[in-house]
Scaffold this motif. Structure first.
Motif: not given
Length: 120
Positions: A88-89, A91-93, A95-96, A99
């Motif tokens: 999870q982290y 994939s969030r990283y 995505a960040l 962005r």
């Protein structure tokens, strides 16, 4: 810049040492848990003074086996959750990162447009 063969070998040795230390730590923790479960099994069996020696040994063995299975199951649940959170982290990283890269490219484009307007 190309890495020297010595640096690569040193990194490999470092990884081997780290893996060895992890295995040693795991072994020591496993042995400590096994010793602790036997001690708890002994304490549990001591509450039943009517048991024969063979029965007492069997109760201690069953108690220790059961507790080790419970401990391993709990450890497996924690390991599974750690891997889940890691995914999870990650994939969030990612995505960040996307962005922030988009924001940087947009800001750069705006800067170039403003600079071109000012120059002409």
């Amino acid at each position: 810049m190309k890495r020297s063969g010595l640096g690569v070998r040193a990194e490999r040795h470092s990884q081997v040492y780290a893996r060895g230390l992890n295995e040693l730590e795991s072994y020591l923790l496993d042995q400590a848990e096994a010793t602790d479960t036997l001690s708890c099994g002994e304490a549990f069996a001591a509450q039943m003074p009517w048991l024969t020696t063979a029965q007492r040994e069997e109760v201690v063995r069953l108690y220790a086996t059961d507790r080790l299975q419970i401990s391993r199951a709990a450890l497996q649940r924690v390991t599974d959750r750690v891997l889940e959170l890691q995914c999870q982290y990650s994939s969030r990283y990612r995505a960040l990162q996307v962005r922030l890269l988009g924001l940087f490219v947009s800001a750069l484009a705006v800067f170039v447009v403003v600079l071109m307007i000012l120059v002409y």
